[in-house]
Design an enzyme around this catalytic site. Structure first.
Site, PDB file in Angstrom:
ATOM      1  N   GLY A  72     -51.116  62.709 112.231  1.00 42.49           N
ATOM      2  CA  GLY A  72     -50.093  61.789 111.979  1.00 42.49           C
ATOM      3  C   GLY A  72     -48.821  62.591 112.269  1.00 42.49           C
ATOM      4  O   GLY A  72     -48.645  64.022 111.971  1.00 42.49           O
ATOM      5  N   GLY A 146     -58.808  55.829 117.503  1.00 37.02           N
ATOM      6  CA  GLY A 146     -58.608  56.998 118.253  1.00 37.02           C
ATOM      7  C   GLY A 146     -59.511  57.944 118.300  1.00 37.02           C
ATOM      8  O   GLY A 146     -60.842  57.812 117.990  1.00 37.02           O
ATOM      9  N   ILE A 148     -60.134  60.079 115.862  1.00 34.45           N
ATOM     10  CA  ILE A 148     -60.718  60.084 114.521  1.00 34.45           C
ATOM     11  C   ILE A 148     -61.696  59.051 114.103  1.00 34.45           C
ATOM     12  O   ILE A 148     -62.733  58.846 113.648  1.00 34.45           O
ATOM     13  CB  ILE A 148     -59.721  59.994 113.192  1.00 34.45           C
ATOM     14  CG1 ILE A 148     -58.990  61.726 113.262  1.00 34.45           C
ATOM     15  CG2 ILE A 148     -60.370  60.083 111.905  1.00 34.45           C
ATOM     16  CD1 ILE A 148     -57.888  61.703 112.471  1.00 34.45           C
ATOM     17  N   ARG A 169     -54.507  49.617 119.247  1.00 36.82           N
ATOM     18  CA  ARG A 169     -53.107  49.186 119.704  1.00 36.82           C
ATOM     19  C   ARG A 169     -53.281  48.304 120.921  1.00 36.82           C
ATOM     20  O   ARG A 169     -52.689  47.268 121.163  1.00 36.82           O
ATOM     21  CB  ARG A 169     -52.116  50.079 119.814  1.00 36.82           C
ATOM     22  CG  ARG A 169     -50.723  49.478 120.321  1.00 36.82           C
ATOM     23  CD  ARG A 169     -49.796  50.647 120.438  1.00 36.82           C
ATOM     24  NE  ARG A 169     -50.021  51.760 121.028  1.00 36.82           N
ATOM     25  CZ  ARG A 169     -49.366  52.986 121.273  1.00 36.82           C
ATOM     26  NH1 ARG A 169     -48.225  53.105 120.549  1.00 36.82           N
ATOM     27  NH2 ARG A 169     -49.777  53.977 122.159  1.00 36.82           N
ATOM     28  N   ARG A 172     -59.104  47.937 125.410  1.00 40.22           N
ATOM     29  CA  ARG A 172     -59.958  48.889 126.271  1.00 40.22           C
ATOM     30  C   ARG A 172     -61.247  48.732 126.168  1.00 40.22           C
ATOM     31  O   ARG A 172     -62.129  48.157 125.277  1.00 40.22           O
ATOM     32  CB  ARG A 172     -59.214  50.547 126.318  1.00 40.22           C
ATOM     33  CG  ARG A 172     -59.740  51.150 125.114  1.00 40.22           C
ATOM     34  CD  ARG A 172     -59.167  52.517 125.048  1.00 40.22           C
ATOM     35  NE  ARG A 172     -59.562  53.170 124.030  1.00 40.22           N
ATOM     36  CZ  ARG A 172     -59.126  53.431 122.587  1.00 40.22           C
ATOM     37  NH1 ARG A 172     -57.996  52.537 122.562  1.00 40.22           N
ATOM     38  NH2 ARG A 172     -59.560  54.173 121.720  1.00 40.22           N
ATOM     39  N   ARG A 228     -52.696  56.168 106.408  1.00 39.44           N
ATOM     40  CA  ARG A 228     -51.604  56.631 105.463  1.00 39.44           C
ATOM     41  C   ARG A 228     -51.351  55.555 104.548  1.00 39.44           C
ATOM     42  O   ARG A 228     -51.769  54.359 104.660  1.00 39.44           O
ATOM     43  CB  ARG A 228     -50.093  56.468 106.384  1.00 39.44           C
ATOM     44  CG  ARG A 228     -50.417  57.827 107.279  1.00 39.44           C
ATOM     45  CD  ARG A 228     -50.031  58.971 106.383  1.00 39.44           C
ATOM     46  NE  ARG A 228     -49.541  60.361 107.256  1.00 39.44           N
ATOM     47  CZ  ARG A 228     -50.746  61.219 107.578  1.00 39.44           C
ATOM     48  NH1 ARG A 228     -51.960  60.765 107.302  1.00 39.44           N
ATOM     49  NH2 ARG A 228     -50.230  62.275 108.530  1.00 39.44           N
ATOM     50  N   ASP A 251     -58.242  57.182 100.290  1.00 35.82           N
ATOM     51  CA  ASP A 251     -57.619  58.624 100.251  1.00 35.82           C
ATOM     52  C   ASP A 251     -56.174  58.858 100.248  1.00 35.82           C
ATOM     53  O   ASP A 251     -55.638  59.922 100.173  1.00 35.82           O
ATOM     54  CB  ASP A 251     -58.514  59.303 101.322  1.00 35.82           C
ATOM     55  CG  ASP A 251     -57.915  60.876 101.343  1.00 35.82           C
ATOM     56  OD1 ASP A 251     -58.390  61.663 100.423  1.00 35.82           O
ATOM     57  OD2 ASP A 251     -57.724  61.464 102.506  1.00 35.82           O
ATOM     58  N   HIS A 275     -55.807  62.578  98.893  1.00 35.38           N
ATOM     59  CA  HIS A 275     -55.467  62.507 100.321  1.00 35.38           C
ATOM     60  C   HIS A 275     -55.987  63.976 100.712  1.00 35.38           C
ATOM     61  O   HIS A 275     -55.367  65.088 100.724  1.00 35.38           O
ATOM     62  CB  HIS A 275     -53.906  62.734 100.342  1.00 35.38           C
ATOM     63  CG  HIS A 275     -53.605  62.650 101.873  1.00 35.38           C
ATOM     64  ND1 HIS A 275     -52.171  62.371 102.313  1.00 35.38           N
ATOM     65  CD2 HIS A 275     -54.082  62.952 102.918  1.00 35.38           C
ATOM     66  CE1 HIS A 275     -51.985  62.359 103.635  1.00 35.38           C
ATOM     67  NE2 HIS A 275     -53.270  62.800 104.180  1.00 35.38           N
ATOM     68  N   GLY A 277     -58.573  64.066 103.016  1.00 36.33           N
ATOM     69  CA  GLY A 277     -59.282  64.018 104.567  1.00 36.33           C
ATOM     70  C   GLY A 277     -59.057  65.232 105.548  1.00 36.33           C
ATOM     71  O   GLY A 277     -60.270  65.453 106.034  1.00 36.33           O
TER      72      GLY A 277
END
Length: 316
Positions: A72, A146, A148, A169, A172, A228, A251, A275, A277
């Site tokens: 991020g 994506g 991940i 987003r 595809r 997030r 997480d 957090h 990960g």
């Protein structure tokens, strides 16, 4: 003038760095290692508070590249206004897929199989046998498909899930099947037994998992957030958890770090990890490989990888 490169890893610990730049080690300490005005390539310290990573930005008058070691970029984005036009912002695609996907599977399995209950039972000396849900035969929805998200699906395959639905987003097609646009979430949520959030935090995805999103999840479904904290509306999530209708494995939280006494700590059906990960033994070798590759490209004036935006460009 020979350009400066600021690294949050001691340069001597990174094999294969190209010759040419002056390498400066800075991992967020009070004193800068050199004049920031001479820095051409700034690698943002990893796992530091936002204000630490952004502190040099107003002084980087000659910077050409800002490289994060996180997937991020939300922790630096608000400071980009201090940079000159034409600066490339690159993320760490390729660094965190392995660790984050591992943790996502860990959270899913621990939550479904009741591992937190077993740990608490062990502390009390209780034998808590009985049937628990399996990951096998479940429908999984990955929101944020994506690199991940793709790595998470790689690890889901051996667990014999019934179906994986993918959302990103934009629509595809991949070798594994279609990726649905965010606009199709309302129709996909009611079918999912496990919903995994791994989308970047943007103005579009802030509070994406709001009251309406959560209400569309089926009874007993599990929400997993490795994205997030602010992707989830904490107040709305607490209402669903308190009702006992859904489960959650988080997480990341909003606020973060989660303060003592916050209701999320003790909400029913929630598993919280702090957090973690990304920061594992897999991080450092992959981060070093990324930096070596990027810096060779930089020195040789070749296109950089993982360019997210260019400052001053339309929409940046």
């Amino acid at each position: 003038m020979t350009p400066d490169v600021w690294l949050p890893i001691p340069p001597a610990d990174i094999e294969g760095l190209p010759e040419g730049p002056n390498y400066r080690y800075w991992n967020g300490g009070e004193d800068f290692p050199a004049d920031p005005a001479h820095c051409a390539f700034y690698v943002v310290p990893y796992m530091k508070p936002v204000e630490v990573g952004q502190r040099p930005l107003p002084h980087l008058g000659s910077v050409q590249v800002v490289q994060t070691l996180s997937a991020g970029i939300d922790h630096v984005q608000s400071g980009l206004k201090y940079l000159p036009e034409g600066v490339l912002l690159c993320n760490a695609r390729g660094v965190h897929e392995t660790s984050t996907a591992e943790l996502a599977l860990t959270l899913i399995l621990a939550s479904l199989r009741g591992v937190p209950d077993f740990v608490r039972g062990q502390d009390r000396g209780e034998w808590l046998s009985g049937f628990r849900p399996a990951l096998a035969d479940k429908n999984v929805l990955i929101v944020g498909y994506g690199s991940i998200g793709s790595a998470i699906e790689d690890r889901l395959v051996p667990f014999e899930v019934a179906r994986v639905a993918r959302v990103a987003r934009s629509e595809r097609t991949t070798a594994r099947g279609p990726v649905h646009p965010l606009t199709e979430l309302p129709s996909l949520l009611p079918e999912a037994d496990v919903v995994v959030l791994v989308t970047p935090l943007t103005e579009t995805t802030r509070h994406l998992a709001n009251a309406d999103f959560l209400a569309r999840m089926k009874d007993g479904a599990l929400l997993v957030n490795v994205a997030r904290g602010a992707v989830v509306d904490t107040k709305a999530l607490l209402a669903e958890l308190d009702s006992g209708r859904i489960l959650a494995a988080l997480d990341v939280t909003d606020p973060e770090p989660l303060p003592p006494g916050h209701p999320l700590w003790h909400a029913p059906g929630v598993l919280v990890s702090p957090h973690v990960g990304g920061p594992t033994s897999a991080f450092l070798p992959r981060a070093k490989r990324l930096l070596v590759d990027q810096l060779h490209r930089f020195v040789n004036r070749e296109p950089l990888r993982n360019v997210i935006l260019t400052t001053g460009a339309t929409g940046a």
